[in-house]
Design an enzyme around this catalytic site. Structure first.
Site, mmCIF file in Angstrom:
data_model
loop_
_atom_site.group_PDB
_atom_site.id
_atom_site.type_symbol
_atom_site.label_atom_id
_atom_site.label_comp_id
_atom_site.label_asym_id
_atom_site.label_seq_id
_atom_site.Cartn_x
_atom_site.Cartn_y
_atom_site.Cartn_z
ATOM 1 N N HIS A 107 0.781 -1.157 -0.054
ATOM 2 C CA HIS A 107 -0.016 0.017 -0.009
ATOM 3 C C HIS A 107 0.890 1.239 -0.016
ATOM 4 O O HIS A 107 1.989 1.135 0.388
ATOM 5 C CB HIS A 107 -0.957 -0.026 1.192
ATOM 6 C CG HIS A 107 -0.360 0.061 2.258
ATOM 7 N ND1 HIS A 107 0.312 -1.351 3.026
ATOM 8 C CD2 HIS A 107 0.025 1.017 3.385
ATOM 9 C CE1 HIS A 107 0.929 -1.037 4.138
ATOM 10 N NE2 HIS A 107 0.681 0.024 4.507
ATOM 11 N N HIS A 109 0.574 5.367 1.430
ATOM 12 C CA HIS A 109 -0.098 6.158 2.104
ATOM 13 C C HIS A 109 0.105 7.726 1.340
ATOM 14 O O HIS A 109 1.163 7.975 0.698
ATOM 15 C CB HIS A 109 0.757 6.631 3.362
ATOM 16 C CG HIS A 109 0.935 5.573 4.494
ATOM 17 N ND1 HIS A 109 -0.083 5.521 5.284
ATOM 18 C CD2 HIS A 109 1.568 4.218 4.291
ATOM 19 C CE1 HIS A 109 0.225 4.284 6.134
ATOM 20 N NE2 HIS A 109 1.068 3.574 5.400
HETATM 21 P P1 5GP Z 1 1.890 0.818 7.535
HETATM 22 O O1 5GP Z 1 2.142 0.816 8.976
HETATM 23 O O2 5GP Z 1 2.039 -0.764 7.029
HETATM 24 O O3 5GP Z 1 2.717 1.503 6.518
HETATM 25 O O4 5GP Z 1 0.520 1.315 7.332
HETATM 26 C C1 5GP Z 1 -0.688 0.347 7.849
HETATM 27 C C2 5GP Z 1 -1.724 1.436 7.644
HETATM 28 O O5 5GP Z 1 -3.141 0.874 7.840
HETATM 29 C C3 5GP Z 1 -1.700 2.135 9.239
HETATM 30 O O6 5GP Z 1 -1.690 3.576 8.958
HETATM 31 C C4 5GP Z 1 -3.220 1.869 9.853
HETATM 32 O O7 5GP Z 1 -3.439 2.854 10.462
HETATM 33 C C5 5GP Z 1 -3.908 1.250 8.466
HETATM 34 N N1 5GP Z 1 -4.857 0.333 8.911
HETATM 35 C C6 5GP Z 1 -4.736 -0.832 9.734
HETATM 36 N N2 5GP Z 1 -5.819 -1.396 9.744
HETATM 37 C C7 5GP Z 1 -6.688 -0.704 9.109
HETATM 38 C C8 5GP Z 1 -8.036 -1.043 9.004
HETATM 39 O O8 5GP Z 1 -8.686 -2.010 9.329
HETATM 40 N N3 5GP Z 1 -8.703 0.034 8.163
HETATM 41 C C9 5GP Z 1 -8.179 0.951 7.672
HETATM 42 N N4 5GP Z 1 -8.495 1.887 7.013
HETATM 43 N N5 5GP Z 1 -6.974 1.384 7.902
HETATM 44 C C10 5GP Z 1 -6.263 0.490 8.613
#
Ligand code: 5GP
Ligand code: ZN
Length: 149
Positions: A107, A109
């Site tokens: 993903h 951001h």
């Molecule tokens: P990472 O830490 O892998 O770069 O980003 C993962 C993101 O996914 C985090 O910012 C977290 O808030 C988001 N996230 C985790 N679980 C969920 C969810 O169930 N729904 C949504 N919309 N975002 C999520």
């Protein structure tokens, strides 16, 4: 209607969102990509652009999937800019625990920024050591040229 995409893992929250099994605040979807608001926004409008297929991180994600993601990233960024008028927008994409990746499904951001938001994502510009830059550039360019990367 729910549809599980190739590589679907039932222990992966983004696979479950992409399949329509877990709700999200959806912004956009097409056959390869879904975009929705991050449930823990660092700023209002913080969005995620996610492949529908499960790939753990950037290294696992094939070119075609990346090519489907980036135009959506830009469209989401444009919508955020139009609607929220932030002072800027950062893209962020984490790979591995040292990068604080918390969901192991590819993903990107889209993070709207304000001048005074205090988000610790920026760093001061400090010139690198030129000899170190030169030797690292040579090493990395050789890795790319060898076709291993
Ligand atoms: P990472 O830490 O892998 O770069 O980003 C993962 C993101 O996914 C985090 O910012 C977290 O808030 C988001 N996230 C985790 N679980 C969920 C969810 O169930 N729904 C949504 N919309 N975002 C999520
Ligand atoms: Zn997944």
């Amino acid at each position: 209607m729910t549809e599980r995409h190739p590589g679907y893992r039932d222990d992966c929250i983004f696979c479950r969102i992409a399949a329509g099994e877990v709700p999200c605040f959806k912004l956009y979807e097409d056959d390869r990509v879904v975009a929705f608001l991050d449930i823990n926004p660092v700023n209002p409008g913080h969005a995620l652009v996610v492949t529908k297929r499960h790939f753990a991180d950037l290294m696992e994600t094939p070119d075609a999937a990346l090519q489907a993601v980036m135009p959506v990233v830009r469209r989401v960024a444009r919508a955020v800019r139009r609607e929220l008028e932030p002072d800027g927008i950062n893209l962020h994409q984490a790979n591995g625990p040292g990068a604080a990746q918390s969901v192991f499904h590819f993903h990107v951001h889209v993070v709207p920024r304000r001048m005074d938001d205090g988000l610790a994502m920026n760093w001061a510009l400090k010139p690198g050591d030129r000899a170190e830059l030169a030797s690292l550039a040579a090493r990395l360019a050789a890795a790319l040229a060898s076709g291993d990367a």
